[in-house]
Design an enzyme around this catalytic site. Structure first.
Site, PDB file in Angstrom:
ATOM      1  N   ARG A  13     -44.370 -11.839 -15.595  1.00  0.00           N
ATOM      2  CA  ARG A  13     -43.556 -11.969 -14.383  1.00  0.00           C
ATOM      3  C   ARG A  13     -42.638 -13.372 -14.809  1.00  0.00           C
ATOM      4  NH1 ARG A  13     -48.517 -14.196 -14.103  1.00  0.00           N
ATOM      5  NH2 ARG A  13     -49.132 -12.653 -12.353  1.00  0.00           N
ATOM      6  N   ASP A  34     -49.895 -11.353 -21.566  1.00  0.00           N
ATOM      7  CA  ASP A  34     -50.154 -12.012 -20.590  1.00  0.00           C
ATOM      8  C   ASP A  34     -51.642 -11.893 -20.334  1.00  0.00           C
ATOM      9  OD1 ASP A  34     -48.108 -13.227 -18.100  1.00  0.00           O
ATOM     10  OD2 ASP A  34     -50.271 -12.920 -17.570  1.00  0.00           O
ATOM     11  N   ASP A  56     -55.241 -13.911 -23.793  1.00  0.00           N
ATOM     12  CA  ASP A  56     -55.333 -15.420 -23.505  1.00  0.00           C
ATOM     13  C   ASP A  56     -54.777 -16.083 -24.835  1.00  0.00           C
ATOM     14  OD1 ASP A  56     -55.646 -18.150 -22.862  1.00  0.00           O
ATOM     15  OD2 ASP A  56     -57.306 -17.969 -21.643  1.00  0.00           O
ATOM     16  N   VAL A  57     -53.665 -16.803 -24.457  1.00  0.00           N
ATOM     17  CA  VAL A  57     -52.920 -17.445 -25.758  1.00  0.00           C
ATOM     18  C   VAL A  57     -53.832 -18.666 -26.196  1.00  0.00           C
ATOM     19  CG1 VAL A  57     -50.794 -16.471 -25.363  1.00  0.00           C
ATOM     20  CG2 VAL A  57     -51.463 -18.836 -24.492  1.00  0.00           C
ATOM     21  N   ASN A  83     -43.570 -18.623 -24.246  1.00  0.00           N
ATOM     22  CA  ASN A  83     -43.395 -18.879 -22.683  1.00  0.00           C
ATOM     23  C   ASN A  83     -44.627 -19.082 -21.633  1.00  0.00           C
ATOM     24  OD1 ASN A  83     -41.584 -18.506 -20.308  1.00  0.00           O
ATOM     25  ND2 ASN A  83     -42.905 -16.741 -19.778  1.00  0.00           N
ATOM     26  N   TYR A 147     -49.000 -31.850 -16.784  1.00  0.00           N
ATOM     27  CA  TYR A 147     -47.901 -30.911 -17.004  1.00  0.00           C
ATOM     28  C   TYR A 147     -46.681 -31.333 -17.878  1.00  0.00           C
ATOM     29  CZ  TYR A 147     -44.417 -27.051 -16.189  1.00  0.00           C
ATOM     30  OH  TYR A 147     -43.301 -26.520 -16.233  1.00  0.00           O
ATOM     31  N   LYS A 151     -45.683 -30.666 -21.568  1.00  0.00           N
ATOM     32  CA  LYS A 151     -44.439 -30.045 -22.062  1.00  0.00           C
ATOM     33  C   LYS A 151     -43.537 -30.950 -23.039  1.00  0.00           C
ATOM     34  CE  LYS A 151     -44.446 -26.214 -19.775  1.00  0.00           C
ATOM     35  NZ  LYS A 151     -44.455 -25.037 -20.489  1.00  0.00           N
ATOM     36  N   VAL A 180     -36.066 -23.454 -11.331  1.00  0.00           N
ATOM     37  CA  VAL A 180     -35.754 -22.170 -11.330  1.00  0.00           C
ATOM     38  C   VAL A 180     -36.172 -21.316 -10.023  1.00  0.00           C
ATOM     39  CG1 VAL A 180     -36.050 -20.049 -12.617  1.00  0.00           C
ATOM     40  CG2 VAL A 180     -35.883 -22.303 -13.832  1.00  0.00           C
TER      41      VAL A 180
END
Length: 250
Positions: A13, A34, A56-57, A83, A147, A151, A180
């Site tokens: 997505r 994903d 799952d990364v 991403n 978060y 990042k 976004v």
């Protein structure tokens, strides 16, 4: 083997899916990754030159499987787009260790694990890494202790990757999206929040998924062949305004 291969995480997505479609338009093949199996199947349905990998990364053994499946199908990796991420916001006082780790596992650990596993393949192609951080990694904001910190760490990790992997011809760069206009953002942002963002952003609007994808695609491509270790805020000028008050604008 002349067709370029991109591996895009969080591809079901939003920015990840927009980036996938942009690569496809440019003649690349894409490994779409994903954790959300059903959404990934819907997103990849009807797309040609893709494989859908539901993993799952944040899990080392699943990361190894992602790389193995991509190489088995496509034989190489020219670009890795990290991403995948989670946005779990809350006040510092209410952020328990469970919330902290949930955010770090995907947003930071996932970038580390995916890149580590992909390095041998990227050496073969002198490939490119594009990590997706956030404007929240450049400027602090309320409710983003986990978060924003994750990042900011991705930004530093990108520079570390660039410094260490450049000798192999591997480039590593970082995109920091501002607000976004995704379905998720529009579902949780009240009109007051939308208005406040518009007031604080010099371009007076949210960005679009394709605008972020365009920047990702550029950094992954040979057009950015001498660009590495860079952090690009794609944010309508949001970071440039600092703490300036919109009411003081002429």
């Amino acid at each position: 083997m002349t067709k370029k291969i991109a591996l895009v995480t969080g591809a079901a997505r939003g920015i990840g899916l927009a980036t996938t479609k942009l690569f496809l338009e440019d003649g690349w093949s894409v490994a779409m990754v994903d954790w959300d199996h059903d959404e990934l199947q819907r997103a990849s349905d009807g797309l040609e030159h893709v494989i859908a990998i539901s993993k799952d990364v944040s899990k080392p053994e699943q990361v190894d499987a992602i790389i193995a499946e991509t190489l088995e199908q496509f034989g190489k990796i020219d670009a890795l787009v990290n991403n995948a991420g989670v946005a779990d916001f809350g006040p510092i006082e209410d952020t328990d260790f469970g919330r902290w780790r949930r955010v770090m596992e995907t947003n930071l650990d996932g970038v580390f694990l995916m890149t580590q596993a992909a390095i041998p393949a990227l050496k073969e192609t002198s490939g490119s890494i594009v990590n997706i951080a956030s404007i929240s990694g450049l400027r602090a904001s309320t409710l983003r202790v986990a978060y924003g910190t994750s990042k900011a760490a991705v930004i530093q990790l990108t520079k570390q990757q660039a410094a260490e992997l450049g000798e192999y011809g591997i480039r590593a760069n970082c995109i920091c999206p501002g607000p976004v206009r995704t379905k998720l953002a529009m579902a949780v942002h009240s009109q007051d929040i939308i208005d406040a963002y518009h007031d604080a952003i010099p371009l007076n609007r949210y960005g679009s998924e394709i605008e972020i994808a365009n920047a990702i695609h550029f950094l992954a491509s040979n057009k950015a062949s001498y660009v590495t270790g860079q952090v690009l805020a794609v944010d309508g000028g949001f970071d440039s305004t600092g703490v300036g008050l919109p009411a003081l604008r002429s």
